[in-house]
Design a protein around this motif. Structure first.
Motif, PDB file in Angstrom:
ATOM      1  N   ILE A 117     -52.542  10.464   0.425  1.00 20.85           N
ATOM      2  CA  ILE A 117     -51.473   9.747  -0.271  1.00 20.85           C
ATOM      3  C   ILE A 117     -50.323  10.713  -0.548  1.00 20.85           C
ATOM      4  CG2 ILE A 117     -50.831   8.597  -2.433  1.00 20.85           C
ATOM      5  CD1 ILE A 117     -53.716   7.458  -2.468  1.00 20.85           C
ATOM      6  N   ARG A 118     -50.659  11.899  -1.046  1.00 21.59           N
ATOM      7  CA  ARG A 118     -49.635  12.911  -1.351  1.00 21.59           C
ATOM      8  C   ARG A 118     -48.893  13.300  -0.067  1.00 21.59           C
ATOM      9  NH1 ARG A 118     -52.608  16.688  -4.083  1.00 21.59           N
ATOM     10  NH2 ARG A 118     -53.216  17.641  -2.137  1.00 21.59           N
ATOM     11  N   LEU A 119     -49.642  13.514   1.010  1.00 21.65           N
ATOM     12  CA  LEU A 119     -49.025  13.877   2.283  1.00 21.65           C
ATOM     13  C   LEU A 119     -48.077  12.775   2.752  1.00 21.65           C
ATOM     14  CD1 LEU A 119     -48.647  15.711   4.698  1.00 21.65           C
ATOM     15  CD2 LEU A 119     -50.726  14.718   5.685  1.00 21.65           C
ATOM     16  N   GLN A 120     -48.507  11.534   2.650  1.00 21.51           N
ATOM     17  CA  GLN A 120     -47.645  10.431   3.083  1.00 21.51           C
ATOM     18  C   GLN A 120     -46.385  10.359   2.229  1.00 21.51           C
ATOM     19  OE1 GLN A 120     -47.951   8.537   5.964  1.00 21.51           O
ATOM     20  NE2 GLN A 120     -45.828   8.209   5.337  1.00 21.51           N
ATOM     21  N   ASP A 139     -42.613  10.765   3.591  1.00 20.33           N
ATOM     22  CA  ASP A 139     -41.567   9.775   3.278  1.00 20.33           C
ATOM     23  C   ASP A 139     -40.335  10.467   2.685  1.00 20.33           C
ATOM     24  OD1 ASP A 139     -43.264   7.778   4.179  1.00 20.33           O
ATOM     25  OD2 ASP A 139     -43.856   7.129   2.165  1.00 20.33           O
ATOM     26  N   PHE A 140     -40.569  11.405   1.753  1.00 15.56           N
ATOM     27  CA  PHE A 140     -39.452  12.160   1.170  1.00 15.56           C
ATOM     28  C   PHE A 140     -38.711  12.944   2.254  1.00 15.56           C
ATOM     29  CE2 PHE A 140     -41.998  12.487  -3.005  1.00 15.56           C
ATOM     30  CZ  PHE A 140     -41.430  11.327  -3.501  1.00 15.56           C
ATOM     31  N   TYR A 141     -39.494  13.550   3.157  1.00 13.38           N
ATOM     32  CA  TYR A 141     -38.908  14.353   4.238  1.00 13.38           C
ATOM     33  C   TYR A 141     -38.054  13.475   5.158  1.00 13.38           C
ATOM     34  CZ  TYR A 141     -38.639  17.482   8.274  1.00 13.38           C
ATOM     35  OH  TYR A 141     -38.195  18.263   9.315  1.00 13.38           O
ATOM     36  N   GLU A 142     -38.563  12.291   5.448  1.00 17.05           N
ATOM     37  CA  GLU A 142     -37.802  11.372   6.302  1.00 17.05           C
ATOM     38  C   GLU A 142     -36.490  10.983   5.637  1.00 17.05           C
ATOM     39  OE1 GLU A 142     -38.408   6.907   7.992  1.00 17.05           O
ATOM     40  OE2 GLU A 142     -40.136   8.250   8.181  1.00 17.05           O
ATOM     41  N   ALA A 143     -36.529  10.827   4.325  1.00 10.51           N
ATOM     42  CA  ALA A 143     -35.325  10.462   3.579  1.00 10.51           C
ATOM     43  C   ALA A 143     -34.348  11.638   3.483  1.00 10.51           C
ATOM     44  CB  ALA A 143     -35.698   9.979   2.187  1.00 10.51           C
ATOM     45  N   ASP A 144     -34.866  12.855   3.409  1.00 14.95           N
ATOM     46  CA  ASP A 144     -34.008  14.037   3.280  1.00 14.95           C
ATOM     47  C   ASP A 144     -34.649  15.231   3.997  1.00 14.95           C
ATOM     48  OD1 ASP A 144     -32.255  16.031   2.632  1.00 14.95           O
ATOM     49  OD2 ASP A 144     -32.483  15.829   0.454  1.00 14.95           O
ATOM     50  N   PRO A 145     -34.467  15.332   5.315  1.00 17.87           N
ATOM     51  CA  PRO A 145     -35.111  16.397   6.095  1.00 17.87           C
ATOM     52  C   PRO A 145     -34.547  17.793   5.840  1.00 17.87           C
ATOM     53  CG  PRO A 145     -33.686  15.070   7.496  1.00 17.87           C
ATOM     54  CD  PRO A 145     -33.701  14.417   6.144  1.00 17.87           C
ATOM     55  N   ASN A 146     -33.537  17.904   4.990  1.00 14.35           N
ATOM     56  CA  ASN A 146     -32.964  19.219   4.705  1.00 14.35           C
ATOM     57  C   ASN A 146     -33.326  19.753   3.322  1.00 14.35           C
ATOM     58  OD1 ASN A 146     -31.535  19.591   7.179  1.00 14.35           O
ATOM     59  ND2 ASN A 146     -30.182  17.946   6.498  1.00 14.35           N
ATOM     60  N   ASP A 147     -34.193  19.064   2.606  1.00 14.85           N
ATOM     61  CA  ASP A 147     -34.605  19.498   1.271  1.00 14.85           C
ATOM     62  C   ASP A 147     -35.665  20.598   1.411  1.00 14.85           C
ATOM     63  OD1 ASP A 147     -36.207  19.679  -1.168  1.00 14.85           O
ATOM     64  OD2 ASP A 147     -35.054  17.945  -1.850  1.00 14.85           O
ATOM     65  N   ALA A 148     -35.282  21.819   1.047  1.00 17.87           N
ATOM     66  CA  ALA A 148     -36.176  22.973   1.223  1.00 17.87           C
ATOM     67  C   ALA A 148     -37.483  22.808   0.462  1.00 17.87           C
ATOM     68  CB  ALA A 148     -35.472  24.257   0.786  1.00 17.87           C
ATOM     69  N   PHE A 149     -37.431  22.238  -0.729  1.00 17.54           N
ATOM     70  CA  PHE A 149     -38.662  22.073  -1.503  1.00 17.54           C
ATOM     71  C   PHE A 149     -39.637  21.140  -0.799  1.00 17.54           C
ATOM     72  CE2 PHE A 149     -41.323  19.894  -4.584  1.00 17.54           C
ATOM     73  CZ  PHE A 149     -42.004  20.985  -5.123  1.00 17.54           C
ATOM     74  N   TYR A 203     -41.148  22.946   2.136  1.00 15.08           N
ATOM     75  CA  TYR A 203     -42.135  23.901   1.629  1.00 15.08           C
ATOM     76  C   TYR A 203     -43.416  23.184   1.202  1.00 15.08           C
ATOM     77  CZ  TYR A 203     -44.222  27.527  -1.282  1.00 15.08           C
ATOM     78  OH  TYR A 203     -45.080  28.433  -1.836  1.00 15.08           O
ATOM     79  N   ALA A 204     -43.272  22.057   0.528  1.00 13.42           N
ATOM     80  CA  ALA A 204     -44.436  21.288   0.088  1.00 13.42           C
ATOM     81  C   ALA A 204     -45.254  20.802   1.289  1.00 13.42           C
ATOM     82  CB  ALA A 204     -44.000  20.112  -0.786  1.00 13.42           C
ATOM     83  N   LEU A 205     -44.581  20.386   2.343  1.00  7.10           N
ATOM     84  CA  LEU A 205     -45.294  19.962   3.554  1.00  7.10           C
ATOM     85  C   LEU A 205     -46.033  21.134   4.197  1.00  7.10           C
ATOM     86  CD1 LEU A 205     -42.720  17.464   5.053  1.00  7.10           C
ATOM     87  CD2 LEU A 205     -45.127  16.959   4.519  1.00  7.10           C
ATOM     88  N   ALA A 206     -45.383  22.278   4.272  1.00  5.68           N
ATOM     89  CA  ALA A 206     -46.050  23.461   4.827  1.00  5.68           C
ATOM     90  C   ALA A 206     -47.299  23.791   4.022  1.00  5.68           C
ATOM     91  CB  ALA A 206     -45.088  24.651   4.835  1.00  5.68           C
ATOM     92  N   THR A 207     -47.172  23.718   2.710  1.00  3.46           N
ATOM     93  CA  THR A 207     -48.306  23.999   1.832  1.00  3.46           C
ATOM     94  C   THR A 207     -49.421  22.982   2.048  1.00  3.46           C
ATOM     95  OG1 THR A 207     -46.820  24.960   0.197  1.00  3.46           O
ATOM     96  CG2 THR A 207     -48.994  24.267  -0.586  1.00  3.46           C
ATOM     97  N   GLU A 208     -49.050  21.737   2.183  1.00  6.56           N
ATOM     98  CA  GLU A 208     -50.030  20.670   2.375  1.00  6.56           C
ATOM     99  C   GLU A 208     -50.814  20.854   3.682  1.00  6.56           C
ATOM    100  OE1 GLU A 208     -51.992  17.537   0.766  1.00  6.56           O
ATOM    101  OE2 GLU A 208     -50.260  18.482  -0.182  1.00  6.56           O
ATOM    102  N   TYR A 209     -50.141  21.304   4.716  1.00  6.51           N
ATOM    103  CA  TYR A 209     -50.778  21.466   6.024  1.00  6.51           C
ATOM    104  C   TYR A 209     -51.484  22.815   6.206  1.00  6.51           C
ATOM    105  CZ  TYR A 209     -48.579  17.272   8.016  1.00  6.51           C
ATOM    106  OH  TYR A 209     -48.221  15.994   8.306  1.00  6.51           O
ATOM    107  N   ARG A 210     -51.173  23.785   5.362  1.00  9.73           N
ATOM    108  CA  ARG A 210     -51.629  25.170   5.569  1.00  9.73           C
ATOM    109  C   ARG A 210     -53.133  25.282   5.791  1.00  9.73           C
ATOM    110  NH1 ARG A 210     -49.163  28.098   1.206  1.00  9.73           N
ATOM    111  NH2 ARG A 210     -50.935  27.490  -0.029  1.00  9.73           N
ATOM    112  N   GLU A 211     -53.915  24.573   5.023  1.00 10.50           N
ATOM    113  CA  GLU A 211     -55.370  24.729   5.078  1.00 10.50           C
ATOM    114  C   GLU A 211     -55.996  24.118   6.335  1.00 10.50           C
ATOM    115  OE1 GLU A 211     -58.426  26.698   3.544  1.00 10.50           O
ATOM    116  OE2 GLU A 211     -56.503  26.564   2.517  1.00 10.50           O
ATOM    117  N   ASN A 212     -55.635  22.873   6.633  1.00  7.09           N
ATOM    118  CA  ASN A 212     -56.317  22.145   7.708  1.00  7.09           C
ATOM    119  C   ASN A 212     -55.561  22.077   9.029  1.00  7.09           C
ATOM    120  OD1 ASN A 212     -58.588  21.489   6.084  1.00  7.09           O
ATOM    121  ND2 ASN A 212     -57.350  19.925   5.073  1.00  7.09           N
ATOM    122  N   GLU A 213     -54.260  22.256   8.981  1.00  4.77           N
ATOM    123  CA  GLU A 213     -53.442  22.206  10.194  1.00  4.77           C
ATOM    124  C   GLU A 213     -52.432  23.353  10.165  1.00  4.77           C
ATOM    125  OE1 GLU A 213     -52.128  18.298  11.666  1.00  4.77           O
ATOM    126  OE2 GLU A 213     -53.038  17.472   9.858  1.00  4.77           O
TER     127      GLU A 213
END
Length: 112
Positions: free
Chosen positions: A6-9, A13-23, A26-36
């Motif tokens: 749910i958090r990843l989705q 969604d936030f990224y799709e709305a604003d693909p230039n938001d550094a935070f 960063y949050a997506l990178a953190t979310e994927y770091r462990e498993n992907e």
């Protein structure tokens, strides 16, 4: 559905709305770091290239490069992160980056 998907989705969604938001990147990178980690690296690269002043990127990008078996590239990332964090006055981040760099270079003498 567990909280992680749910958090990843939500982040996607936030990224799709604003693909230039550094935070969000960063949050997506953190979310994927462990498993992907490869997908996480894609987001870290985007941050390094498009948001070089985002201090939080450097430590985790360097650690991921070490995980990938690329200590020379990790060293470069840590060194650049040191410059960026000092310039930004973020001394705690600089200290963490210095420790990571020392460990990467085999200069970490602490008993573990």
């Amino acid at each position: 559905m567990s909280p992680a998907p749910i958090r990843l989705q939500q982040l996607l969604d936030f990224y799709e709305a604003d693909p230039n938001d550094a935070f969000i990147i960063y949050a997506l990178a953190t979310e994927y770091r462990e498993n992907e980690p490869d997908r996480a690296w894609d987001y870290y690269q985007k941050l390094l290239q498009e948001h070089p002043d985002y201090v939080g990127t450097y430590y985790h990008a360097g650690k991921l490069l070490e995980q990938f078996g690329k200590p020379d590239e990790a060293e470069k990332v840590y060194r650049e992160g040191l410059k960026v964090s000092r310039r930004a006055g973020q001394l705690h981040a600089a200290s963490e980056l210095q420790q990571a760099l020392s460990k990467c270079l085999g200069l970490d003498y602490e008993d573990e």
